[in-house]
Design an enzyme around this catalytic site. Structure first.
Site, PDB file in Angstrom:
ATOM      1  N   ASP A   9       0.846  -1.187   0.000  1.00 13.36           N
ATOM      2  CA  ASP A   9       0.000   0.000   0.000  1.00 13.36           C
ATOM      3  C   ASP A   9       0.887   1.243   0.000  1.00 13.36           C
ATOM      4  OD1 ASP A   9      -2.075   1.774   0.152  1.00 13.36           O
ATOM      5  OD2 ASP A   9      -3.013   0.888   1.909  1.00 13.36           O
ATOM      6  N   ASP A 103      -3.615   2.643  -5.475  1.00 13.34           N
ATOM      7  CA  ASP A 103      -2.444   2.656  -4.592  1.00 13.34           C
ATOM      8  C   ASP A 103      -2.298   1.389  -3.746  1.00 13.34           C
ATOM      9  OD1 ASP A 103      -4.641   3.037  -2.986  1.00 13.34           O
ATOM     10  OD2 ASP A 103      -3.828   4.760  -1.890  1.00 13.34           O
ATOM     11  N   GLU A 104      -2.963   0.315  -4.150  1.00 15.20           N
ATOM     12  CA  GLU A 104      -2.976  -0.899  -3.329  1.00 15.20           C
ATOM     13  C   GLU A 104      -2.835  -2.141  -4.211  1.00 15.20           C
ATOM     14  OE1 GLU A 104      -5.869  -2.875   0.110  1.00 15.20           O
ATOM     15  OE2 GLU A 104      -6.594  -1.243  -1.156  1.00 15.20           O
TER      16      GLU A 104
END
Length: 404
Positions: A9, A103-104
């Site tokens: 993350d 973003d993960e």
């Protein structure tokens, strides 16, 4: 074979991107989101969070709580470019990658211990991302997605954590039930009313009891609390475009009819984007005349999945392209240059009320069908709705193509 699942993350992603562009922002409280009085916080730096600010909060309230914060209206295009940089690095260096959001990420590293130490390799990969992009990133490593995701949260900021096999329940036990993925405000309040605030209390309860209170979701929640999660890492394939076309049974020059079809198709595609956690940066309009000559026109725009942006853009393109002297056989709408990300990323210019409206409409559509909530002027436009999720698997490019 025991599984090894890595969750990564990017820390305060939007803020980190802004700091890469302007080093003067380092160490200062930053708020990214809508800059107007009705705007919403999309991301807050750790410095701002110490004042109680969090994402989803109204910008007005956040400014009151942290008056010294620097407020920045986000740029979705910039964040998507940085996200792609990280995605490219991961795709080149891991066997199976799932991109859960902008973003993960999840990585299935099962079996890699025969050749590398999974934790050592994950650490080297993390440092490679930091070195090549400048973005801080954290990860958690365990035997399943749930525990790894929670471990990442405990590792932050900009750190890493491994949960050894057999230690999942011990690791989860002292944590708040709020940290279990899928526990929102409503579920958390229900659990608190039952006296369940820590994971260890949930672990000790009979599974049937939790299921009686929370239904099917209770059984899933109990499994997660006990470190049980068999869900696979779904390999990432970026879809390039989605489209919707309409062939008319009778060629037409009815401007009202044509604009209603353009509106309905654009609305349906926008819903599919949001339902698939996607956004578009390019919209195209296609017209085929009765002589079978086909023309198209496209325009670039900031990443979005919002009706109130996409529909006016589509109609403007159509009016520029349409030759009113010719009969129309077919019209089509196409979204391309797609990227992962929920509509949350586009609230930089929108109000919280608008975002909540889309969430409410999409919830109804997901339950009762894509045509259950439509614009009044599109009520007599038939066979437009498409409930198929084009982002699961590899469906045909054209989602619907029926005679009207």
């Amino acid at each position: 074979m025991k599984r090894s699942i890595l969750h990564l993350d990017l820390d305060t992603f939007f803020v980190s991107c802004e700091r890469l562009l302007d080093s003067k922002l380092n160490g200062k409280p930053i708020l990214v989101g809508g800059t107007g009085s009705r705007g919403v916080v999309s991301a807050a730096s750790y410095e701002a969070r110490t004042f109680g600010v969090h994402s989803g909060m109204s910008m007005k309230m956040a400014r009151m709580m942290c008056p010294e914060a620097i407020v920045i209206r986000g740029n979705a295009g910039t964040y998507s470019k940085f996200s792609k940089m990280v995605t490219d690095i991961l795709q080149e260096n891991v066997p199976v990658l799932e991109k859960a959001s902008v973003d993960e990420f999840y990585v299935d590293m099962s079996g890699m211990d025969k050749f590398f130490g999974c934790y050592k390799y994950a650490g080297e990969l993390r440092h490679k991302i930091i070195k090549e992009t400048g973005l801080p990133i954290s990860f958690g490593l365990s035997e399943n997605k749930t525990v790894s995701k929670i471990a990442t949260g405990e590792a932050k900021p900009n750190n890493q954590l491994k949960i050894d096999y057999g230690m999942e329940k011990t690791f989860l036990s002292p944590l708040s039930v709020r940290k279990i993925p899928g526990v929102g405000d409503k579920t958390y309040q229900t659990l608190c009313h039952l006296g369940i605030k820590e994971v260890k209390v949930l672990q000790q309860m009979p599974r049937e009891m939790v299921e009686n209170v929370l239904g099917k979701n209770g059984s899933i929640l109990w499994q997660k609390a006990n470190g049980i999660d068999h869900s696979p890492v779904i390999e990432y394939h970026e879809r390039k475009s989605i489209s919707n076309e309409r062939t008319f049974g009778k060629n037409t020059t009815d401007m009202d009819l044509l604009t209603r079809y353009i509106t309905a198709m654009t609305e349906n595609l926008a819903y599919l984007l949001r339902n698939g956690n996607k956004m578009t940066a390019c919209i195209s309009i296609k017209i085929r005349y009765s002589d079978f000559n086909t023309y198209s026109k496209q325009v670039k725009l900031p990443y979005t999945s919002a009706d109130h942006i996409l529909i006016p853009t589509a109609l403007e393109l159509f009016h520029k392209l349409y030759d009113k002297r010719l009969l129309v056989r077919l019209v089509g709408v196409r979204f391309s240059d797609l990227t992962s990300g929920s509509y949350q990323i586009s609230i930089f210019e929108d109000t919280k009320k608008t975002t909540q409206l889309y969430e409410a409409m999409d919830k109804i559509r997901s339950r009762y069908g894509s045509r259950s909530v439509i614009r009044a002027n599109c009520m007599d436009v038939h066979s437009i709705g498409n409930d198929f999720n084009p982002f699961n698997g590899e469906p045909p490019t054209v989602l619907a193509h029926r005679n009207a």
